[in-house]
Design an enzyme around this catalytic site. Structure first.
Site, PDB file in Angstrom:
ATOM      1  N   CYS A   1     -11.018   3.074   0.260  1.00 45.20           N
ATOM      2  CA  CYS A   1      -9.600   3.355   0.496  1.00 45.20           C
ATOM      3  C   CYS A   1      -9.214   2.514   1.695  1.00 45.20           C
ATOM      4  CB  CYS A   1      -9.394   4.839   0.794  1.00 45.20           C
ATOM      5  SG  CYS A   1      -7.735   5.222   1.419  1.00 45.20           S
TER       6      CYS A   1
ATOM      7  N   HIS B   1      -7.153   2.825   3.956  1.00 47.34           N
ATOM      8  CA  HIS B   1      -6.908   3.529   5.221  1.00 47.34           C
ATOM      9  C   HIS B   1      -8.198   3.745   6.026  1.00 47.34           C
ATOM     10  CE1 HIS B   1      -3.033   4.593   3.400  1.00 47.34           C
ATOM     11  NE2 HIS B   1      -2.631   5.071   4.567  1.00 47.34           N
TER      12      HIS B   1
ATOM     13  N   CYS C   1      -4.343  -1.389  -2.087  1.00 44.96           N
ATOM     14  CA  CYS C   1      -4.511   0.057  -2.234  1.00 44.96           C
ATOM     15  C   CYS C   1      -5.423   0.279  -3.438  1.00 44.96           C
ATOM     16  CB  CYS C   1      -3.144   0.694  -2.472  1.00 44.96           C
ATOM     17  SG  CYS C   1      -3.211   2.470  -2.793  1.00 44.96           S
TER      18      CYS C   1
ATOM     19  N   GLU D   1      -1.841   7.888   8.912  1.00 44.43           N
ATOM     20  CA  GLU D   1      -0.378   7.865   8.800  1.00 44.43           C
ATOM     21  C   GLU D   1       0.287   8.468  10.033  1.00 44.43           C
ATOM     22  OE1 GLU D   1       1.589   6.325   6.501  1.00 44.43           O
ATOM     23  OE2 GLU D   1      -0.315   5.508   5.802  1.00 44.43           O
TER      24      GLU D   1
ATOM     25  N   ASP E   1       0.865  -1.189   0.000  1.00 41.09           N
ATOM     26  CA  ASP E   1       0.000   0.000   0.000  1.00 41.09           C
ATOM     27  C   ASP E   1       0.901   1.239   0.000  1.00 41.09           C
ATOM     28  OD1 ASP E   1      -2.331   1.652   0.225  1.00 41.09           O
ATOM     29  OD2 ASP E   1      -2.133   1.702   2.395  1.00 41.09           O
ATOM     30  N   SER E   2       0.278   2.392  -0.207  1.00 44.26           N
ATOM     31  CA  SER E   2       1.025   3.648  -0.096  1.00 44.26           C
ATOM     32  C   SER E   2       1.457   3.891   1.348  1.00 44.26           C
ATOM     33  CB  SER E   2       0.132   4.806  -0.536  1.00 44.26           C
ATOM     34  OG  SER E   2      -1.008   4.861   0.305  1.00 44.26           O
TER      35      SER E   2
HETATM   36  N1  DGL Z   1      -4.777   3.361   0.924  1.00 40.93           N
HETATM   37  C1  DGL Z   1      -4.882   3.884  -0.376  1.00 40.93           C
HETATM   38  C2  DGL Z   1      -6.152   3.426  -1.097  1.00 40.93           C
HETATM   39  O1  DGL Z   1      -6.701   2.390  -0.792  1.00 40.93           O
HETATM   40  C3  DGL Z   1      -4.580   5.313  -0.678  1.00 40.93           C
HETATM   41  C4  DGL Z   1      -4.169   6.318   0.343  1.00 40.93           C
HETATM   42  C5  DGL Z   1      -3.302   7.402  -0.264  1.00 40.93           C
HETATM   43  O2  DGL Z   1      -2.104   7.149  -0.372  1.00 40.93           O
HETATM   44  O3  DGL Z   1      -3.822   8.465  -0.652  1.00 40.93           O
HETATM   45  O4  DGL Z   1      -6.603   4.037  -2.031  1.00 40.93           O
END
Ligand code: DGL
Length: 259
Positions: free
Chosen positions: A182, A184, A70, A150, A7-8
């Site tokens: 997302c 997160h 992600c 984060e 993931d990011s």
């Molecule tokens: N967790 C990521 C997603 O599912 C993106 C979060 C990000 O880096 O903006 O899209």
């Protein structure tokens, strides 16, 4: 051989958490591209480059499968990844289909919460065009939630006031289903739930992705053989310091309580 979950940032842990429950006898690599988070606020071409770089690093680690945990990375790079590598590459996308089916029955609408880039991408527009015949799907980017996660900030008052502010233009009674598009966002499921009417169902793709992974590994007779260990990486640097590892452990425990 290992399973890489990418993931990011730490959002992918919501998928790692489900994968570990369903496939406990595996060795995992969890890669958070913290050098480049957030992806959702960056141009598509940059994000694609970051994802391909991370995947190259992971591909050198003897992988059974790569899970792109992600939605944003999936929407911009999944086809390129699948062309490039011979091991299975799984992605995640907003669970629009079950949400539309459910909300149509309830005669309500669907709200997809995701990143700005995911909501802008062709892949998402095609998905909605295919499924949303009665124009009931709305989208809302919530980049603030990525930042909160984060920073390991789960202060309910701050997050709730951010959410209320962002949701001001929406009449929450109109919605039957909220999609967490997302990875997160499931960290905040409890707080999101409190804001919407009780009848609203909140869904995310983490369980579906873990089930997909199991199905793919089953099909290749590759389930098991590991110890349940996870190595964590922040971009290409292995996380060794105990403070960060403890924070990650706490995040996984937080998810245990959010079911
Ligand atoms: N967790 C990521 C997603 O599912 C993106 C979060 C990000 O880096 O903006 O899209």
């Amino acid at each position: 051989m290992k399973i890489a979950i990418f993931d990011s940032g730490i959002g992918g842990m919501t998928v790692l958490h489900q994968a570990m429950k369903l496939l406990p006898d595996e060795d995992y690599i969890f890669y958070a591209d913290t050098a480049h988070v957030p992806y959702g606020e960056k141009p598509k071409e940059n994000v694609k480059k970051y994802v391909l770089e991370a995947a190259d690093f992971l591909a050198a680690q003897d992988l059974k499968a790569l899970v792109v945990a992600c939605n944003t990375a999936t929407s911009v790079a999944i086809e390129d990844l699948r062309q490039k590598f011979s091991f299975p590459v799984l992605g995640i996308e907003p669970a629009v289909k079950p949400a539309v089916l459910e909300s149509e029955k309830k005669r309500k609408k669907v709200l997809v919460l995701a990143t700005r880039l995911t909501l802008k991408e062709e892949k998402f527009h095609h998905l909605v065009e295919r499924i949303d015949k009665h124009d009931i799907v709305d989208g809302l980017p919530l980049p603030g939630l990525v930042t909160f996660a984060e920073n390991f900030n789960f202060h309910e008052d701050q997050i709730t006031s951010y959410l209320r502010e962002q949701l001001k233009p929406f009449d929450l009674k109109e919605y039957g289903t909220v999609v967490l598009g997302c990875t997160h966002f499931p960290f905040f499921k409890d707080m999101i739930r409190k804001i919407f009417p009780e009848s609203v169902n909140i869904i995310d793709g983490s369980i579906g992705t873990a089930k997909n992974l199991k199905r793919v590994l089953d099909g290749r007779h590759q389930v098991g053989g590991g110890t349940g260990a996870v190595s964590f990486y922040k971009s290409s640097v292995k996380v060794e310091d105990q403070v960060t590892l403890n924070q990650y452990q706490k995040l996984l425990e937080r998810l245990d309580h959010l079911q």
